[in-house]
Design a protein around this motif. Sequence first.
Motif, short mmCIF file in Angstrom:
data_model
loop_
_atom_site.label_atom_id
_atom_site.label_comp_id
_atom_site.label_asym_id
_atom_site.label_seq_id
_atom_site.Cartn_x
_atom_site.Cartn_y
_atom_site.Cartn_z
N THR A 10 1.11 -1.03 -0.31
CA THR A 10 -0.25 -0.13 0.03
C THR A 10 0.49 1.39 0.46
O THR A 10 1.43 1.41 1.29
N VAL A 11 0.45 2.06 -0.72
CA VAL A 11 1.34 3.77 -1.25
C VAL A 11 0.68 4.49 -0.81
O VAL A 11 -0.30 4.29 -1.43
N GLU A 12 0.49 5.93 -1.18
CA GLU A 12 0.55 7.05 -0.85
C GLU A 12 -0.91 7.19 -2.21
O GLU A 12 -1.05 6.63 -3.22
N ALA A 13 -1.28 8.36 -1.97
CA ALA A 13 -2.69 8.21 -2.74
C ALA A 13 -2.34 9.46 -4.18
O ALA A 13 -2.91 9.37 -5.27
N ASP A 14 -1.12 9.71 -4.44
CA ASP A 14 -1.18 10.87 -4.53
C ASP A 14 0.00 9.83 -6.06
O ASP A 14 1.41 9.10 -5.57
N ALA A 15 -0.56 9.54 -7.02
CA ALA A 15 0.40 8.58 -8.16
C ALA A 15 1.42 9.36 -9.08
O ALA A 15 2.64 8.67 -9.01
N VAL A 16 1.68 11.13 -8.88
CA VAL A 16 2.70 11.01 -8.90
C VAL A 16 3.93 11.63 -8.49
O VAL A 16 5.08 11.06 -8.60
N ARG A 17 3.76 11.92 -6.85
CA ARG A 17 4.50 11.16 -6.03
C ARG A 17 5.02 9.61 -5.74
O ARG A 17 6.31 9.52 -5.14
N VAL A 18 4.38 8.65 -5.72
CA VAL A 18 4.15 7.52 -6.00
C VAL A 18 5.74 6.72 -7.29
O VAL A 18 6.26 6.69 -6.66
N PHE A 76 -6.41 4.21 -0.58
CA PHE A 76 -7.97 4.62 -0.37
C PHE A 76 -8.25 2.87 -1.00
O PHE A 76 -10.00 2.75 -1.09
N VAL A 77 -7.20 2.13 -1.42
CA VAL A 77 -8.20 0.75 -1.91
C VAL A 77 -8.04 -0.08 -1.29
O VAL A 77 -7.04 -0.25 -0.61
N ALA A 85 -12.43 2.03 0.48
CA ALA A 85 -11.58 1.51 1.65
C ALA A 85 -12.51 2.55 2.45
O ALA A 85 -13.58 2.24 3.70
N ASP A 86 -12.67 3.80 2.25
CA ASP A 86 -13.65 4.29 3.23
C ASP A 86 -15.33 4.07 2.97
O ASP A 86 -16.56 4.55 4.01
N VAL A 87 -15.80 3.71 1.24
CA VAL A 87 -17.25 3.61 1.55
C VAL A 87 -17.33 2.10 2.75
O VAL A 87 -18.20 1.81 3.66
N HIS A 182 -8.33 4.60 5.55
CA HIS A 182 -7.27 4.31 4.64
C HIS A 182 -5.92 3.78 5.49
O HIS A 182 -4.97 3.06 5.09
N LEU A 183 -5.66 4.24 6.80
CA LEU A 183 -4.67 3.47 8.42
C LEU A 183 -4.76 2.07 7.83
O LEU A 183 -4.31 1.47 7.60
N ALA A 184 -6.17 1.99 7.84
CA ALA A 184 -5.99 -0.08 7.86
C ALA A 184 -5.78 -0.93 6.60
O ALA A 184 -5.56 -1.46 6.53
N ALA A 185 -6.37 0.02 5.96
CA ALA A 185 -6.56 0.08 4.28
C ALA A 185 -4.41 -0.27 4.70
O ALA A 185 -3.82 -1.57 3.55
N ALA A 186 -3.64 0.39 4.79
CA ALA A 186 -2.92 0.49 4.55
C ALA A 186 -2.14 -0.44 5.86
O ALA A 186 -0.64 -1.13 5.15
N VAL A 187 -2.24 -0.69 6.63
CA VAL A 187 -1.63 -1.51 7.78
C VAL A 187 -2.00 -2.60 7.19
O VAL A 187 -1.08 -3.57 7.48
N SER A 188 -3.12 -3.19 6.70
CA SER A 188 -3.34 -4.46 6.02
C SER A 188 -2.60 -4.37 4.89
O SER A 188 -3.11 -6.01 4.11
#
Length: 198
Positions: A10-18, A76-77, A85-87, A182-188
Amino acid sequence: MQRVEAPVLTVEADAVRVEARLLAGGIECPDCGGVLAPWGWARRRVLRSVKGVVRVRPRRARCSGCGGSHVLLPVFVLVRRVDLADVIGTALAWKAAGSGARTIAARLGRPVETVRGWLRRFERRAEHVRVYFTVLLVDTGPDPIPPAGSVSRFADAVAAVVGAWKAAVSRWPDVGEVSPWHLAAAVSRGRLLSPSWP
């Protein structure tokens, strides 16, 4: 035959930064600690948010050390989910507060069976999720206070996720820019609803 899920990071939401981090050798392999480098793309995905659709095409990366490949999934996925993930997190929080699947489905504009699927998967892993996020809360918070027990394992697990997020925000205020889910998605690693996690 059980379908094997691709290794995910899992990476940050900003594709350009990734992409910039990936090209600079700034993303570490979660398996061996080697450096990940660009290695194509995963399939395009059309995902549902509360307001409409989000289109993503996750980057693939390959490790220079172990040779393993990983899909770099935005925070967020969740793996194998069409809703963000938020939904899904909103549905889990509403269930923890006492709402039923039909009510949640109507509020989110999702099929009842889809919502029931999320709730059942989370319920099956609720105790494991509760323990994992409670440990994260205690390890992260500067003065941790684990959430008190509630009426159900499900609600306890949701409270642990939110508590771990609050503990992370108290230590690293920038974490507050992302939601608890989002934290839960990142951690898992995107596998919050997967049977293979934690």
